[in-house]
Design a protein around this motif. Structure first.
Motif, short mmCIF file in Angstrom:
data_model
loop_
_atom_site.label_atom_id
_atom_site.label_comp_id
_atom_site.label_asym_id
_atom_site.label_seq_id
_atom_site.Cartn_x
_atom_site.Cartn_y
_atom_site.Cartn_z
N SER B 420 -26.40 4.90 -23.67
CA SER B 420 -26.00 3.84 -24.54
C SER B 420 -24.35 3.45 -24.47
O SER B 420 -24.03 2.42 -25.08
N ALA B 421 -23.72 4.72 -24.54
CA ALA B 421 -22.40 4.40 -24.16
C ALA B 421 -21.62 4.33 -22.74
O ALA B 421 -20.56 4.52 -22.54
N GLY B 422 -22.57 4.08 -22.06
CA GLY B 422 -22.37 4.12 -20.48
C GLY B 422 -21.55 2.74 -20.01
O GLY B 422 -21.75 1.65 -20.57
N SER B 423 -20.59 3.00 -19.30
CA SER B 423 -19.66 1.83 -18.93
C SER B 423 -20.33 1.02 -18.06
O SER B 423 -19.86 -0.47 -17.97
N ARG B 424 -21.31 1.14 -17.52
CA ARG B 424 -22.08 0.25 -16.61
C ARG B 424 -23.44 -0.17 -17.27
O ARG B 424 -24.45 -0.67 -16.27
N ASN B 425 -23.50 -0.03 -18.45
CA ASN B 425 -24.94 -0.21 -18.98
C ASN B 425 -24.70 -1.67 -19.55
O ASN B 425 -24.83 -2.15 -20.64
N PHE B 426 -25.01 -2.70 -18.38
CA PHE B 426 -24.99 -4.03 -18.57
C PHE B 426 -26.04 -4.56 -19.60
O PHE B 426 -25.88 -5.63 -20.32
N THR B 427 -27.10 -3.89 -19.41
CA THR B 427 -28.50 -4.35 -20.23
C THR B 427 -28.42 -4.00 -21.75
O THR B 427 -29.02 -4.96 -22.31
N GLY B 428 -27.38 -3.43 -22.15
CA GLY B 428 -27.43 -3.03 -23.40
C GLY B 428 -28.46 -2.10 -23.93
O GLY B 428 -28.85 -2.05 -25.05
N TYR B 429 -29.10 -1.31 -22.98
CA TYR B 429 -30.18 -0.39 -23.21
C TYR B 429 -29.69 0.75 -24.10
O TYR B 429 -28.65 1.55 -24.09
N ARG B 430 -30.60 0.92 -25.14
CA ARG B 430 -30.27 2.07 -26.22
C ARG B 430 -31.58 2.81 -26.37
O ARG B 430 -32.57 2.29 -26.89
N ASN B 431 -31.51 4.01 -26.27
CA ASN B 431 -32.74 4.98 -26.45
C ASN B 431 -31.98 6.50 -26.74
O ASN B 431 -31.61 7.03 -25.77
N GLU B 432 -32.11 6.88 -27.94
CA GLU B 432 -31.36 8.22 -28.35
C GLU B 432 -32.21 9.24 -27.62
O GLU B 432 -31.43 10.21 -26.98
N ALA B 433 -33.26 9.29 -27.20
CA ALA B 433 -34.07 10.39 -26.21
C ALA B 433 -33.34 10.50 -25.21
O ALA B 433 -33.13 11.53 -24.18
N VAL B 434 -33.07 9.18 -24.54
CA VAL B 434 -32.60 9.10 -22.95
C VAL B 434 -31.01 9.59 -23.33
O VAL B 434 -30.63 10.34 -22.23
N ASP B 435 -30.38 9.22 -24.20
CA ASP B 435 -29.14 9.62 -24.29
C ASP B 435 -28.84 11.33 -24.30
O ASP B 435 -28.23 11.74 -23.62
N ALA B 436 -29.91 11.91 -25.40
CA ALA B 436 -29.71 13.17 -25.09
C ALA B 436 -30.15 14.01 -23.84
O ALA B 436 -29.62 14.88 -23.51
N LEU B 437 -31.35 13.36 -23.29
CA LEU B 437 -31.75 14.03 -21.91
C LEU B 437 -30.72 13.87 -20.75
O LEU B 437 -30.24 14.58 -19.86
N LEU B 438 -29.79 12.53 -20.99
CA LEU B 438 -28.58 12.43 -20.02
C LEU B 438 -27.34 13.38 -20.24
O LEU B 438 -26.81 13.96 -19.39
N GLU B 439 -27.35 13.79 -21.52
CA GLU B 439 -26.32 14.69 -21.91
C GLU B 439 -26.72 16.35 -21.29
O GLU B 439 -26.09 17.01 -20.82
N THR B 440 -27.96 16.30 -21.42
CA THR B 440 -28.69 17.78 -21.02
C THR B 440 -28.16 17.86 -19.44
O THR B 440 -28.04 18.78 -19.10
N ALA B 441 -28.75 16.74 -18.76
CA ALA B 441 -28.52 16.69 -17.21
C ALA B 441 -27.20 17.03 -17.06
O ALA B 441 -26.88 17.37 -15.94
N ARG B 442 -26.12 16.52 -17.61
CA ARG B 442 -24.79 16.59 -17.37
C ARG B 442 -24.25 17.95 -17.57
O ARG B 442 -23.47 18.49 -16.92
N THR B 443 -24.77 18.70 -18.52
CA THR B 443 -24.46 19.93 -19.02
C THR B 443 -25.23 21.18 -18.36
O THR B 443 -24.76 22.16 -18.56
N ALA B 444 -26.26 20.98 -17.99
CA ALA B 444 -27.30 21.96 -17.46
C ALA B 444 -26.60 22.91 -16.67
O ALA B 444 -26.17 22.31 -15.52
#
Lengths: 387, 503
Positions: B420-444
């Protein structure tokens, strides 16, 4: 046909290039199409499948094509085994360096098995020493056995290892190894030994030796059993001890000119033979298999960039993601292995994709390479762009 | 300009030059040549020729020093000291120094600059110049391998007034770097000429480079075959067979993990409603759209199928007009007697925006318009040039639906597109579960945790359908055999171009 596209050869043709066409099955089909028809008609489905590099179908068809296909599949697994040994250790090393070996994980033991597959007992011993003290007792025991060079069947993984060895000595699998080999803390570790074992299961040297004439050589990159000298097109691409992909490309282009010249010289052959030459793309098929085999040799010689160049020149890029008559499955192993050995583990995944249907065991290698890709990028920032 | 005149013109250009240039074609020319605002692959490739980072990839894709000479990491991993290469000059002769490194980082971090590359330096808390060729970087969190993150291109501080840099800064038309090639001129035919940077630390094997915009892929192929170009960056699948058989051409895999998509503007009614997006996903015959482009792998999510993150258990939205109609009815739409969909008297309509200069994109968009019209959706097409695209899509987010493609390096990090805070998120997509999974992916720390997280993202994003994922193409670059010692970087293409030779 190669002819119309290859006439304009700019590169000089080295004197030692030998396309070997006259001694093999390409000339044989051209000059004696009736003999070819008689051979093929005896097991039409099998030969059609072998021509298409559909090894599974050729094996199912039985007869000489099945023997040949089984031999090719065995060689494919041998190539995959060599790649797997390297890729597993690379993944484990990168895991240790980038993320640290997880506490109590069997990762060092699987890496030790991979090292043993590559014949490196010292590397296996070093891996075994990296096993964490918190690992289960049976893993501690296995680590000690690996370090001592005497793996018994007293532990589950040791029993699996022994079972693999038994198969390679001609016995039945004494223990069914789990798949994946290890499941721990939501993590799966795949078995690097499956490829050599599968190759052993397929090995049938007496059956191969029992073939002769066209049955032994048809669609092959070499002329086994034909009594011809061993030096053929496969070896003609060699450029020396250096990894010299440009030199190789020039030799391939020169060889292509020779192949085209030979094809041009056959204009007076019987129409049936010329028709077969054209419709079955015999010269192209011979060329692609010879280049794939040469790529394998370059990998064994530690020349991955030349191996990649050879395989890419063999690849029929129009169907670049599929096994076809011009894209033998081993070509994709050469490309994938060369990618891993030049740091391109992500690209290797692209190259392994066409093998999913040919060798189901490749899925474990794909997952392991996927781990390697993630680990290599762990400290990097990803980049993305439009178009 | 017709075929013949293109070929003749290019031959004349080649003949007039004193040095034989390496000529390559892009579908669209870079709109901006400023590494602070690089958004397209053509810009990234050109930047690779003109600029350098502190570190880069060696031929085995391991990190190796470029403008940095060496570094020392603090024991607590909270800072690094960099010793910079001495004797390096920018293309205008100005010496490279620590000032340029500090300037670049501050400009990228500046909130006023709005650099599209800001994420590449966010992890750096502070950059200090210690002396003329020594810099210290401090971090907010421990960085075990900061060198892996210092690939961003270094800009010449002396060419800017402050660290607030506008997208329209004149630098974009007069880029100055330390790379192996320097800008010579923009030509009347739209091509860009570069020449060898003589002060570069090694002599490039190519004297000059010429980038030509050729949007028609068939023209590109013809120009290469008739040796009016040395390289096509990307070949369409339909042209591979012809080039593969040409004795004077070599094909090199250039996959770039790229995929095509239709992207909805979720901030615009009715495309904020998942049912409407899912309906359109099922009204579209993706295989029909792909036909004019060639063959490719159809996708169900935001990765290519060979990716470690692709979730093979997720089905793609199949072409199913009945299911699409049912979804629209469930969303309150009704069909008129003429077959058009409407809700509350308002027709279901959308404006598709696509790149004007990308020939293959135009074919896809026209086929898409035809398909949706046949299913009762009103469609208007708006083809934009690169500058207008950046304004409408990157700037104002003024669109209903876009047709475009993303390319990813081997990390395939989709955070900027779907967080949801992505600099290339043109679509305006927001999903808290996706945000959390993306954070997990980045820090795993465990690669398998990352794979699991991103495979879950794939599943959720497919269902939410902020995009209709189309296909990935089997992608090759084509190079004339006169170019020797070619090794192509799997993403940036020209990273090792200084080692190429032209015979």
């Amino acid at each position: 046909m190669l002819l119309p596209l290859l006439l304009a050869c700019a590169d000089p043709v080295p004197e030692d290039l030998d396309t070997d066409l006259e001694r093999g099955w390409v000339a044989s089909i051209l000059r004696e199409p009736d003999q070819f028809s008689a051979t093929v008609d005896a097991n039409r489905d099998g030969w059609i499948a072998l021509h298409a590099n559909n090894l599974d179908a050729a094996i199912n068809a039985g007869g000489p094509p099945a023997v040949r296909a089984q031999h090719e599949l065995e060689q494919l697994y041998v190539a995959l085994s060599a790649m797997a040994s390297h890729a597993w250790q690379e993944a484990a090393e990168t895991w240790a360096a980038r993320a640290g070996i997880p506490a109590g994980s069997a990762l060092p033991l699987v890496a030790a098995f991979a090292a043993l597959e590559g014949g490196d007992k010292e590397a296996a011993r070093l891996w075994a020493e990296k096993l964490d003290e918190s690992a289960p007792p049976e893993h501690q025991q296995l680590a000690a056995e690996i370090a001592a060079g005497d793996i018994t069947d007293q532990t589950p993984l040791g029993a699996c290892y022994r079972s693999h060895l038994a198969v390679r000595q001609g016995d039945a699998m004494s223990t069914d190894c789990p798949s994946p080999l290890v499941e721990e803390d939501g993590r799966t570790l795949h078995d690097p030994m499956v490829f050599a074992t599968r190759a052993a299961q397929l090995r049938a040297p007496e059956a191969v030796a029992g073939l002769s004439g066209l049955e032994a050589t048809l669609f092959s990159a070499r002329w086994p059993g034909s009594g011809s000298p061993p030096v053929a097109l496969v070896d003609s691409f060699a450029t020396g001890e250096h990894d010299d992909p440009d030199g190789l490309r020039q030799r391939v282009r020169a060889a292509d000119a020779l192949l085209a010249r030979w094809e041009k010289q056959q204009r007076d052959a019987a129409p049936e033979g010329l028709s077969l030459l054209d419709e079955l793309k015999l010269i192209e098929g011979y060329r692609s298999r010879a280049l794939a085999e040469h790529g394998r040799q370059r990998l064994l010689a530690g020349q991955p960039r030349s191996a990649q160049a050879a395989a890419l020149m063999a690849l029929d890029a129009e169907a670049g993601r599929a096994v076809t008559a011009l894209n033998p499955p081993v070509l994709f192993v050469v490309l994938a292995d060369a990618d891993v050995r030049t740091g391109r583990s992500r690209e290797a995944l692209d190259m392994l994709a066409p093998l999913a249907d040919v060798t189901p065991e490749v899925s474990g290698l794909v997952e392991t390479l996927g781990d390697l890709v993630v680990l290599e990028g762990m400290t990097r920032l990803g980049d993305s762009k439009e178009n | 300009m017709n075929w013949h005149s293109v070929a003749v013109a290019s031959l004349l250009v080649a003949g007039a030059a004193t040095a034989k240039p390496f000529r390559y074609a892009e579908d669209q020319a870079p709109a901006i040549v400023n590494p602070l605002f690089t958004t397209t692959m053509s810009e990234a490739r050109l930047s690779e020729l003109l600029f350098e980072g502190l570190f880069t990839d060696d031929a085995d894709l391991s990190t190796t020093p470029a403008l940095a000479e060496r570094f020392e990491l603090a024991d607590d991993l909270m800072s690094v000291e960099l010793w910079l290469r001495k004797g390096v000059q920018f293309h205008d002769g100005h010496p490279f120094s620590a000032e340029d490194v500090v300037f670049t980082i501050e400009a990228m971090k500046s909130d006023q600059t709005l650099s599209t590359e800001a994420g590449r330096v966010r992890w750096i808390q502070q950059a200090e110049q210690l002396d003329s060729h020594r810099v210290r970087l401090s971090f907010a969190e421990p960085q075990p391998h900061p060198e892996d993150r210092l690939f961003f291109k270094i800009l010449p501080a002396h060419r800017f007034r402050s660290t607030t840099v506008k997208r329209t800064d004149p630098f974009r038309a007069n880029p100055i770097g330390t790379g192996p090639f320097m800008l010579e001129r923009y030509n009347e035919d739209g091509s860009i000429s570069l020449r060898r940077h003589e002060s570069y630390r090694k002599t490039a094997g190519i004297d000059a480079v010429s980038m030509r915009e050729v949007s028609d892929k068939k023209y590109q192929v013809g120009l290469l075959i008739y040796q009016s170009l040395e390289a096509l960056v990307r070949v369409l699948p339909r042209d591979i067979a012809l080039l593969d058989k040409d004795r004077n051409v070599e094909l090199y895999p250039y996959q770039t993990n790229s995929w095509w998509y239709l992207g909805f503007n979720l901030e615009r009614a009715p495309y904020g409603e998942p049912q409407v997006r899912q309906a359109i996903a099922q009204l579209v015959d993706v295989e029909g759209l792909l036909a004019p482009v060639g063959t490719g792998d159809l996708l169900s999510g935001p990765f290519v199928p060979s990716s470690p993150f692709y979730n093979h258990e997720v089905p793609r939205w199949e072409h199913n007009p009945e299911a699409g109609a049912a979804a629209l009815e469930a969303a309150g739409y009704q069909r008129t007697e003429e077959g058009a969909w409407e809700k509350g008297g308002q027709p279901l309509s959308l404006t598709i925006r696509a790149h004007k200069t990308v020939d293959s994109a135009q074919e896809v968009v026209i086929a898409l318009q035809s398909q949706l019209k046949a299913e009762g959706v009103q469609v208007r097409i708006d083809f934009l040039d690169e500058a207008a695209w950046k304004g409408a899509v990157w700037g104002d987010r003024d669109f209903d639906l876009i047709v475009s493609q993303w390319s990813f390096d081997r990390n395939e990090d989709i955070r900027e597109q779907f967080h949801s805070a992505g600099s290339r998120n043109f679509t305006g997509y927001r999903n808290e579960a996706v945000d959390a999974l993306l954070e997990t992916a980045r820090t795993a720390r465990d690669p398998q945790d990352k794979k699991r997280a991103l495979r879950d993202v794939h599943r959720i994003v497919r269902d939410d359908a902020p995009m209709v994922f189309l296909w990935t193409l089997d992608s090759y670059s084509a190079m004339g055999t006169s170019v020797r010692d070619v090794v192509i970087h799997p993403f940036y293409y020209f990273t090792w171009a200084a080692d190429w030779r032209l015979q």
